[in-house]
Scaffold this motif. Structure first.
Motif, mmCIF file in Angstrom:
data_model
loop_
_atom_site.group_PDB
_atom_site.id
_atom_site.type_symbol
_atom_site.label_atom_id
_atom_site.label_comp_id
_atom_site.label_asym_id
_atom_site.label_seq_id
_atom_site.Cartn_x
_atom_site.Cartn_y
_atom_site.Cartn_z
ATOM 1 N N GLY A 124 0.583 -1.517 -0.234
ATOM 2 C CA GLY A 124 0.010 0.490 0.000
ATOM 3 C C GLY A 124 1.240 0.988 -0.059
ATOM 4 N N HIS A 125 0.192 2.731 -0.468
ATOM 5 C CA HIS A 125 0.738 3.469 0.042
ATOM 6 C C HIS A 125 1.662 3.681 1.418
ATOM 7 N N VAL A 126 1.289 3.309 1.996
ATOM 8 C CA VAL A 126 2.758 4.023 3.430
ATOM 9 C C VAL A 126 3.424 3.289 2.891
ATOM 10 N N VAL A 127 3.278 1.957 3.880
ATOM 11 C CA VAL A 127 4.034 1.231 3.155
ATOM 12 C C VAL A 127 5.698 1.456 1.609
ATOM 13 N N GLN A 128 4.928 1.677 0.593
ATOM 14 C CA GLN A 128 6.049 2.275 -0.251
ATOM 15 C C GLN A 128 6.774 3.154 0.004
ATOM 16 N N THR A 129 5.676 4.228 0.946
ATOM 17 C CA THR A 129 6.613 5.408 0.379
ATOM 18 C C THR A 129 7.287 5.688 2.259
ATOM 19 N N ALA A 130 6.536 5.794 3.274
ATOM 20 C CA ALA A 130 7.497 5.690 4.760
ATOM 21 C C ALA A 130 8.225 4.646 4.964
ATOM 22 N N GLY A 131 7.750 3.234 4.660
ATOM 23 C CA GLY A 131 9.028 2.611 4.414
ATOM 24 C C GLY A 131 10.194 2.271 3.524
ATOM 25 N N LEU A 132 9.441 1.884 2.474
ATOM 26 C CA LEU A 132 10.494 1.471 1.030
ATOM 27 C C LEU A 132 11.694 2.570 0.431
ATOM 28 N N ALA A 133 10.405 4.044 0.743
ATOM 29 C CA ALA A 133 10.678 4.893 -0.392
ATOM 30 C C ALA A 133 12.659 5.176 1.081
ATOM 31 N N VAL A 134 11.572 5.676 1.530
ATOM 32 C CA VAL A 134 13.110 5.928 3.283
ATOM 33 C C VAL A 134 14.051 5.502 3.005
ATOM 34 N N GLN A 135 13.888 4.252 3.093
ATOM 35 C CA GLN A 135 15.482 3.004 2.989
ATOM 36 C C GLN A 135 15.939 3.632 1.873
ATOM 37 N N ASN A 136 15.451 3.395 0.525
ATOM 38 C CA ASN A 136 15.974 4.016 -0.590
ATOM 39 C C ASN A 136 16.843 5.205 -0.545
ATOM 40 N N PHE A 137 16.302 5.705 0.555
ATOM 41 C CA PHE A 137 17.536 7.199 0.452
ATOM 42 C C PHE A 137 18.623 7.286 1.787
ATOM 43 N N VAL A 138 18.461 6.870 2.759
ATOM 44 C CA VAL A 138 19.292 6.701 3.869
ATOM 45 C C VAL A 138 19.874 5.452 3.773
ATOM 46 N N SER A 139 19.289 3.912 2.728
ATOM 47 C CA SER A 139 20.099 3.139 2.428
ATOM 48 C C SER A 139 21.715 3.791 1.371
ATOM 49 N N ALA A 140 21.493 4.223 1.104
ATOM 50 C CA ALA A 140 22.779 5.191 -0.118
ATOM 51 C C ALA A 140 23.057 6.053 0.587
ATOM 52 N N ALA A 141 22.718 6.613 1.759
ATOM 53 C CA ALA A 141 23.021 7.599 2.834
ATOM 54 C C ALA A 141 24.530 7.323 3.244
ATOM 55 N N VAL A 142 24.248 5.448 3.613
ATOM 56 C CA VAL A 142 25.178 4.453 4.820
ATOM 57 C C VAL A 142 26.107 4.225 3.497
ATOM 58 N N GLY A 143 25.795 3.726 2.214
ATOM 59 C CA GLY A 143 27.400 3.532 1.361
ATOM 60 C C GLY A 143 27.964 4.636 1.727
ATOM 61 N N MET A 144 27.268 5.510 1.447
ATOM 62 C CA MET A 144 28.028 6.409 0.867
ATOM 63 C C MET A 144 29.247 7.004 2.214
ATOM 64 N N ALA A 145 28.536 6.539 2.991
ATOM 65 C CA ALA A 145 29.713 7.241 4.290
ATOM 66 C C ALA A 145 30.472 6.559 4.367
ATOM 67 N N VAL A 146 30.209 5.310 4.156
ATOM 68 C CA VAL A 146 31.560 3.919 4.737
ATOM 69 C C VAL A 146 32.367 5.090 3.678
ATOM 70 N N ALA A 147 32.078 4.925 2.619
ATOM 71 C CA ALA A 147 33.120 5.489 1.172
ATOM 72 C C ALA A 147 33.816 6.217 2.001
#
Length: 566
Positions: A124-147
């Motif tokens: 549904g919309h809540v899982v897509q936006t508040a869950g999956l989309a948020v992780q799209n941002f922060v998981s990428a930011a974690v990879g950049m931070a380790v680099a």
């Protein structure tokens, strides 16, 4: 215009666009991670999470931050899926089953975005936006931070805050602050770029709404229903953050996500722009942009080589049906053709993106093998956001060590000695992912239950299973599209492969960074290997292909090579 020429022109346009933004974006990211002032919104975030952004961390503390943040992300996303049935905007979808919820939570937190479900029929919309989309941002930011932490290990002879201006020598073993790196990467890099990209996608026809399920047409006497969603905004960050996944089961082949040849090329640009630009960031932070160009040249050589191989394989048509179609068009969208599909397939498997605009299971035997080999190399050409840079730098350490053995000299890279501790960390990093892929593939083929998921027996069926674990352990997320992975076995094992394949390598990357940061730089002498020259680029490229590629050769021989040469 012939399809081959169209593919070549798309490649040229893509390279030109990436070259245009390389310097400004790479330099901006270097300034972001060297800034000594915090934005107001960043201060609010630090206050909310109780973090001190100015406290310097050694590698164990930095690692604890990475693991703690990611663990919270897994638990939150798992819980959100399990209660979806009672959330507003659920579109009538029930809660996600435990095994699948675990798999999805592990997938999005690890920047993998492997999906064992059809998005338009499950989330549904809540899982897509508040869950999956948020992780799209922060998981990428974690990879950049380790680099960035690893780059600081190499550049530790200067203060971080004054790296752009030239700082005084330090020897602290500190790698910066994980929470500051995470927030800055999200707020200053990913959010602004994703916002601009989303506007472009909406203008080009990608949908952006929160509509419910509605009928869109009648086909062959039946009905078809679709739900809308905030597709453009999630599409932008899923490509920009090299995440993958998608609102719809057809992923970036769906016209709601990727409607035209232009959006297809634009999405490929989004996939590649940050990983390629991070090489400029690396060069600026270590005080020698030529070092960044050497890494960039290695990545570009591999990427262009893989594109050429893929186009050659998919355009080589000897059967009558393929000659009429102008290439191997099975599983590819007509609006993209072989050229656009090949570009997308190579770019998505040489990064940790996982988005697809065609179905890799329908590629020729050798073409499918190329997509797998791209992931098996560690997705370093240019690789995922952050993970591509730190993966290449680890292999650069190994290449320098090999060169040192050949000439009988203590190996050095960027003024840091490569000793037993450093090479052990690099070797462990390299061995983790192949071990996960090969062991889990062997178990899946040996056990009686999992083969029921394989729709095509023989070499192709083995390739489907090999691809699944290669994609999971390398945090890619794309699928061969012929495997039923929504079983307890595959949901559990691929979930574990994602978590171990993401965080175990980070342990050794940060340990390597800490070891380098504690060293006093050694002076350059006449015998020092120049790592900013084409010779080193060739050495690094060869090391990548030989050390990493040969590890998987027996498995490739059983699957895609056997199918392609049959």
């Amino acid at each position: 215009m012939g399809p081959v020429l169209a593919g070549i022109l798309q490649l040229i346009a893509l390279v030109a666009a990436l070259a245009l933004v390389h310097v400004p974006l790479g330099t901006w990211m270097a300034r972001v991670y060297c800034a000594d002032r915090h934005w107001r919104i960043e201060k609010w975030i630090y206050k909310g999470i109780g973090a001190d952004p100015d406290a310097q961390m050694r590698w164990p503390a930095y690692l604890r931050g990475v693991l703690a943040f990611s663990a919270i992300g897994v638990l939150f996303l798992y819980a959100l899926q399990r209660i979806q049935g009672v959330l507003p905007g659920s579109l009538g979808f029930s809660s996600i089953a435990p095994a699948q919820a675990f798999n999805t939570a592990a997938s999005f937190v690890t920047n993998t975005n492997w999906q064992s479900y059809a998005g338009e029929q499950a989330m549904g919309h809540v899982v897509q936006t508040a869950g999956l989309a948020v992780q799209n941002f922060v998981s990428a930011a974690v990879g950049m931070a380790v680099a960035i932490a690893l780059v600081r290990g190499f550049a530790a002879s200067r203060t971080f805050a004054s790296a752009l201006a030239g700082g005084a020598a330090t020897r602290t073993g500190e790698l910066g602050n994980f929470w500051a790196d995470l927030v800055r990467g999200t707020v200053r890099v990913l959010v602004p770029l994703a916002a601009v990209a989303a506007v472009v996608l909406v203008a080009c026809g990608v949908i952006q709404n929160f509509s419910g399920i509605h009928e869109v047409g009648r086909f062959l006497g039946g009905t078809q229903q679709w739900n809308g969603g905030a597709v453009a905004s999630q599409e932008a960050i899923k490509e920009l953050g090299t995440n993958g996944g998608g609102y719809f089961n057809a992923n970036s082949a769906h016209p709601f996500e990727n409607p035209t040849p232009f959006t297809n090329l634009f999405e490929i640009f989004l996939i590649l722009v940050i990983p390629f630009s991070l090489t400029r960031t690396f060069g600026v932070l270590v005080g020698n942009v030529r070092q960044g160009y050497a890494i960039l040249a290695t990545m570009a050589t591999l990427w262009v080589g893989f594109v050429a191989l893929m186009m050659g394989t998919e355009f080589a048509h000897h059967e009558g049906a393929l000659q009429v179609a102008g290439g191997a068009m099975e599983g590819k969208e007509v609006r993209f053709g072989v050229g656009g599909s090949s570009l997308f397939a190579v770019s998505t498997t040489l990064t940790s993106t996982g988005a697809v605009d065609s179905f890799h299971s329908s590629y020729t035997g050798l073409g499918g093998g190329i997509t797998m080999l791209g992931m098996m190399l560690g997705e370093i050409a240019p690789g995922g956001v952050g993970s591509g840079l730190y993966g290449t730098l680890v292999l650069a350490v190994v290449a320098v060590f090999i060169a040192g053995l050949m000439v009988g000299r203590t190996p050095e890279y960027l003024g840091k000695k490569i000793g037993a501790r450093e090479i052990k960390a690099a070797a462990a990093y390299i061995l983790i992912t192949p071990a996960l892929v090969l062991v889990l593939t062997a178990l899946s083929m040996a056990l009686p239950t999992p083969p029921h998921s394989v729709l095509n027996p023989g070499a192709h069926g083995f390739s489907e299973v090999l691809y699944a674990f290669t994609s999971a352990a390398n945090n890619n997320g794309s699928a061969f599209a012929g495997l039923n992975a929504n079983t307890d076995w595959f949901n559990t094992t691929t979930g574990l492969a994602m978590l171990l394949g993401r965080f175990l390598p980070m342990v050794f990357v940060l340990a390597l960074a800490g070891s380098l940061a504690r060293q006093q730089p050694v002076p350059v002498t006449a015998g020092t290997l120049r790592t900013d020259k084409p010779l080193f680029t060739g050495l690094l490229t060869g090391a990548i292909l030989i050390i990493v590629g040969l590890t998987y050769f027996p498995a490739l021989a059983l699957g895609p090579l056997a199918e392609g040469l049959a």
